[in-house]
Design a protein around this motif. Sequence first.
Motif, PDB file in Angstrom:
ATOM      1  N   ALA A  26      -6.610   2.465  -9.850  1.00  0.00           N
ATOM      2  CA  ALA A  26      -5.558   3.337 -10.376  1.00  0.00           C
ATOM      3  C   ALA A  26      -4.191   2.680 -10.193  1.00  0.00           C
ATOM      4  CB  ALA A  26      -5.568   4.672  -9.648  1.00  0.00           C
ATOM      5  N   HIS A  27      -4.090   1.841  -9.149  1.00  0.00           N
ATOM      6  CA  HIS A  27      -2.788   1.297  -8.726  1.00  0.00           C
ATOM      7  C   HIS A  27      -2.646  -0.168  -9.091  1.00  0.00           C
ATOM      8  CE1 HIS A  27      -4.101   4.528  -5.911  1.00  0.00           C
ATOM      9  NE2 HIS A  27      -2.910   4.993  -6.263  1.00  0.00           N
ATOM     10  N   LEU A  28      -1.386  -0.608  -9.163  1.00  0.00           N
ATOM     11  CA  LEU A  28      -1.131  -2.023  -9.463  1.00  0.00           C
ATOM     12  C   LEU A  28      -1.444  -2.905  -8.255  1.00  0.00           C
ATOM     13  CD1 LEU A  28       2.349  -1.534 -11.201  1.00  0.00           C
ATOM     14  CD2 LEU A  28       0.183  -2.101 -12.343  1.00  0.00           C
ATOM     15  N   ASP A  29      -1.092  -2.415  -7.072  1.00  0.00           N
ATOM     16  CA  ASP A  29      -1.261  -3.198  -5.832  1.00  0.00           C
ATOM     17  C   ASP A  29      -0.543  -4.545  -5.895  1.00  0.00           C
ATOM     18  OD1 ASP A  29      -2.658  -1.046  -4.891  1.00  0.00           O
ATOM     19  OD2 ASP A  29      -4.582  -2.077  -4.671  1.00  0.00           O
ATOM     20  N   THR A  30       0.525  -4.583  -6.714  1.00  0.00           N
ATOM     21  CA  THR A  30       1.403  -5.770  -6.724  1.00  0.00           C
ATOM     22  C   THR A  30       2.798  -5.391  -6.235  1.00  0.00           C
ATOM     23  OG1 THR A  30       1.856  -5.326  -9.073  1.00  0.00           O
ATOM     24  CG2 THR A  30       0.233  -7.050  -8.569  1.00  0.00           C
ATOM     25  N   TRP A  31       2.892  -4.321  -5.464  1.00  0.00           N
ATOM     26  CA  TRP A  31       4.182  -3.952  -4.895  1.00  0.00           C
ATOM     27  C   TRP A  31       4.560  -4.986  -3.825  1.00  0.00           C
ATOM     28  CZ3 TRP A  31       0.956   0.613  -5.842  1.00  0.00           C
ATOM     29  CH2 TRP A  31       1.425   1.358  -6.944  1.00  0.00           C
ATOM     30  N   ASP A  32       5.847  -4.918  -3.403  1.00  0.00           N
ATOM     31  CA  ASP A  32       6.330  -6.000  -2.538  1.00  0.00           C
ATOM     32  C   ASP A  32       6.108  -5.705  -1.050  1.00  0.00           C
ATOM     33  OD1 ASP A  32       7.461  -8.298  -1.636  1.00  0.00           O
ATOM     34  OD2 ASP A  32       9.509  -7.803  -2.211  1.00  0.00           O
ATOM     35  N   THR A  33       6.713  -4.612  -0.559  1.00  0.00           N
ATOM     36  CA  THR A  33       6.565  -4.291   0.868  1.00  0.00           C
ATOM     37  C   THR A  33       6.523  -2.771   1.048  1.00  0.00           C
ATOM     38  OG1 THR A  33       8.978  -4.240   1.182  1.00  0.00           O
ATOM     39  CG2 THR A  33       7.861  -6.310   1.705  1.00  0.00           C
ATOM     40  N   TYR A  34       5.957  -2.363   2.148  1.00  0.00           N
ATOM     41  CA  TYR A  34       6.060  -0.967   2.611  1.00  0.00           C
ATOM     42  C   TYR A  34       6.620  -1.015   4.029  1.00  0.00           C
ATOM     43  CZ  TYR A  34       3.310   0.570  -1.370  1.00  0.00           C
ATOM     44  OH  TYR A  34       2.888   0.835  -2.638  1.00  0.00           O
ATOM     45  N   PHE A  35       7.675  -0.231   4.302  1.00  0.00           N
ATOM     46  CA  PHE A  35       8.324  -0.299   5.619  1.00  0.00           C
ATOM     47  C   PHE A  35       8.644  -1.754   5.985  1.00  0.00           C
ATOM     48  CE2 PHE A  35       6.139   3.680   5.435  1.00  0.00           C
ATOM     49  CZ  PHE A  35       6.929   4.588   6.114  1.00  0.00           C
ATOM     50  N   ASP A  36       9.049  -2.515   4.953  1.00  0.00           N
ATOM     51  CA  ASP A  36       9.376  -3.947   5.099  1.00  0.00           C
ATOM     52  C   ASP A  36       8.167  -4.820   5.440  1.00  0.00           C
ATOM     53  OD1 ASP A  36      12.096  -3.458   4.600  1.00  0.00           O
ATOM     54  OD2 ASP A  36      12.437  -2.962   6.719  1.00  0.00           O
ATOM     55  N   GLU A  37       6.991  -4.260   5.425  1.00  0.00           N
ATOM     56  CA  GLU A  37       5.795  -5.048   5.773  1.00  0.00           C
ATOM     57  C   GLU A  37       5.155  -5.614   4.502  1.00  0.00           C
ATOM     58  OE1 GLU A  37       4.557  -5.991   8.671  1.00  0.00           O
ATOM     59  OE2 GLU A  37       6.170  -4.956   9.725  1.00  0.00           O
ATOM     60  N   PRO A  38       4.893  -6.912   4.484  1.00  0.00           N
ATOM     61  CA  PRO A  38       4.367  -7.534   3.268  1.00  0.00           C
ATOM     62  C   PRO A  38       2.846  -7.412   3.087  1.00  0.00           C
ATOM     63  CG  PRO A  38       4.805  -9.206   4.932  1.00  0.00           C
ATOM     64  CD  PRO A  38       5.250  -7.904   5.518  1.00  0.00           C
ATOM     65  N   THR A  60      -0.161  -4.998   3.118  1.00  0.00           N
ATOM     66  CA  THR A  60      -0.599  -3.593   3.107  1.00  0.00           C
ATOM     67  C   THR A  60      -1.618  -3.444   1.977  1.00  0.00           C
ATOM     68  OG1 THR A  60       0.851  -2.717   1.379  1.00  0.00           O
ATOM     69  CG2 THR A  60       1.837  -2.983   3.564  1.00  0.00           C
ATOM     70  N   HIS A  61      -2.153  -2.236   1.826  1.00  0.00           N
ATOM     71  CA  HIS A  61      -3.108  -2.069   0.723  1.00  0.00           C
ATOM     72  C   HIS A  61      -2.429  -1.885  -0.639  1.00  0.00           C
ATOM     73  CE1 HIS A  61      -3.805   2.587   0.257  1.00  0.00           C
ATOM     74  NE2 HIS A  61      -2.535   2.338   0.495  1.00  0.00           N
ATOM     75  N   GLY A  62      -1.100  -1.811  -0.650  1.00  0.00           N
ATOM     76  CA  GLY A  62      -0.394  -1.730  -1.927  1.00  0.00           C
ATOM     77  C   GLY A  62       0.173  -3.069  -2.394  1.00  0.00           C
ATOM     78  N   THR A  63      -0.098  -4.137  -1.634  1.00  0.00           N
ATOM     79  CA  THR A  63       0.562  -5.426  -1.906  1.00  0.00           C
ATOM     80  C   THR A  63      -0.359  -6.656  -2.028  1.00  0.00           C
ATOM     81  OG1 THR A  63       0.909  -5.729   0.493  1.00  0.00           O
ATOM     82  CG2 THR A  63       2.682  -4.655  -0.720  1.00  0.00           C
ATOM     83  N   PRO A  64      -1.681  -6.515  -1.964  1.00  0.00           N
ATOM     84  CA  PRO A  64      -2.511  -7.732  -1.855  1.00  0.00           C
ATOM     85  C   PRO A  64      -2.402  -8.675  -3.048  1.00  0.00           C
ATOM     86  CG  PRO A  64      -3.892  -5.824  -2.358  1.00  0.00           C
ATOM     87  CD  PRO A  64      -2.542  -5.302  -1.986  1.00  0.00           C
ATOM     88  N   PHE A  65      -2.246  -8.119  -4.261  1.00  0.00           N
ATOM     89  CA  PHE A  65      -2.269  -9.009  -5.433  1.00  0.00           C
ATOM     90  C   PHE A  65      -0.923  -9.686  -5.649  1.00  0.00           C
ATOM     91  CE2 PHE A  65      -5.784  -6.073  -5.880  1.00  0.00           C
ATOM     92  CZ  PHE A  65      -6.814  -6.996  -5.954  1.00  0.00           C
ATOM     93  N   ARG A  66       0.154  -9.104  -5.117  1.00  0.00           N
ATOM     94  CA  ARG A  66       1.445  -9.806  -5.148  1.00  0.00           C
ATOM     95  C   ARG A  66       1.386 -11.011  -4.212  1.00  0.00           C
ATOM     96  NH1 ARG A  66       6.387  -7.154  -6.575  1.00  0.00           N
ATOM     97  NH2 ARG A  66       8.194  -8.481  -6.310  1.00  0.00           N
ATOM     98  N   ARG A  67       0.903 -10.779  -2.992  1.00  0.00           N
ATOM     99  CA  ARG A  67       0.808 -11.890  -2.030  1.00  0.00           C
ATOM    100  C   ARG A  67      -0.137 -12.973  -2.568  1.00  0.00           C
ATOM    101  NH1 ARG A  67       4.116  -8.699   0.134  1.00  0.00           N
ATOM    102  NH2 ARG A  67       5.332  -9.878  -1.378  1.00  0.00           N
ATOM    103  N   ALA A  68      -1.259 -12.555  -3.135  1.00  0.00           N
ATOM    104  CA  ALA A  68      -2.242 -13.535  -3.629  1.00  0.00           C
ATOM    105  C   ALA A  68      -1.653 -14.348  -4.781  1.00  0.00           C
ATOM    106  CB  ALA A  68      -3.514 -12.826  -4.064  1.00  0.00           C
ATOM    107  N   SER A  69      -0.890 -13.689  -5.641  1.00  0.00           N
ATOM    108  CA  SER A  69      -0.262 -14.403  -6.759  1.00  0.00           C
ATOM    109  C   SER A  69       0.796 -15.371  -6.239  1.00  0.00           C
ATOM    110  CB  SER A  69       0.345 -13.385  -7.731  1.00  0.00           C
ATOM    111  OG  SER A  69       0.998 -14.038  -8.785  1.00  0.00           O
TER     112      SER A  69
END
Length: 320
Positions: free
Chosen positions: A150-162, A164-173
Motif C-alpha cells: 500500500a505504501h511507497l516505503d521510499t520516505w526519508d526519515t522518521y524521527f530523524d532515523e533513516p 525504519t519500515h517506511g524507508t527501506p527502498f530509499r536507502r536501498a536505492s
Amino acid sequence: MSSTPIGPADASKTPRYAGLSTFARLPRIEDVGETDIAVVGIPFDSGVSFRPGARFGPEHVRASSRLLRPYNPAQDFSGWEAVQMADAGDIAANPFHIHTAVEQIAEAATELGEHVDRILTIGGDHTIAYPLLKAISAKHGPVAVVHFDAHLDTWDTYFDEPITHGTPFRRASEDGFIDRTASMHVGTRGPLYGKGDLEDDERLGFSIITSEYVEEHGVPAAMERLRQRIGDRPLYVSVDIDVLDPAHAPGTGTPEAGGLTSRELLRIIRGLADLNIVGADVVEVAPAYDHAQITGIAASHVAYEILTAMARAIVRGRGE
Ligand SMILES: N=C(N)NCCCC(=O)O
Ligand SMILES: [Zn+2]
Ligand SMILES: [Zn+2]
C-alpha cells in the motif's frame, strides 16, 4: 542438487497439525543435504511506525502454511518435488538497536546465500528489505525490484532515523542495491505526506501500478507493464501484506483501505513466474490483529506462489 528432494511430512501419514512448525512442513535445513531454496524467518519489528507485532509474523505464517499441498495447479508445477526446499529457521536480529539488526540480517542472509540458490524471507516488518537487498545485490548486482505494498516505503526519515519500515527502498536505492530503470511498486494507495513523495519516489527509480490501476485495467494489463519493465533482469520480489485490502489482510500494522484482493495478488505474482525471481520477502504480518488466520493464510499462499516460481526458474536454468 539433482537427487530426489526430501519433501514435507506426508499429510496422509502425519497429521497436518502435528510436528514442528516449519514453512509448509518442509524439512529443516539441517536435515537435508544441499538446499536449492531456503525459507527463513526474521522476527523483527523494531522499525514500525504504528502497530507493532510483526515480530510474530514468521511463526504465524508457518502455522498458517500447514495445509499447503505439493502440486500447484495454477502454475502446473510441484515445486518441492522438483528442487530441494528447506526451512532455515530464524535470523536473530537485535530488537533494541536497529543498526546492529540490519547488519546482522545482511550478514546472515549473505552467509545463507552462499549455501543455497535462492532465499524467501518471512518477516518481520519492512525494514528487513533493506539488508536483504544489500545481500542479494552483493550476489547478483543491482536487482529489479517488484514491491507490492500500500505504501511507497521510499520516505526519508522518521524521527530523524533513516532505517525504519517506511524507508527501506530509499536507502536501498541510494546505496545502489536496486536497478533504478527496472523497479516498480504495485498496489500503492492512500494518503501521502505530500506530492513531493511521488517525485522523490520516481527519482529513486520506481514506477507505480496503483491499486486503482489494477481495478481499472485488470490484472493482465498490470502483468504486462511489469514484464515490460523488468525483462530478463534478476528480480527481487518484496510483498508487504498490507498491499491487500484490510478485508483480505487485517493482521498488519499500517492497514489502508482500497487494496487488492488476495486473488488479484496471487494472479499477479503468478504472472512473474516466467521471470527470474532470485530472492523474495513476505513481510508485515502481525498476528495480534489477525482473525481466523486470514492474513497468515494469504501470506502463506503468496509465499507458495513465489516458491513455485523460484523452483521453475531453477529448473529452467538447469535446462530441464
Ligand atoms: N511498510 C509499511 N508497512 N508501512 C510504512 C508506513 C510508514 C508510515 O507510517 O508513514
Ligand atoms: Zn505497507
Ligand atoms: Zn511496506
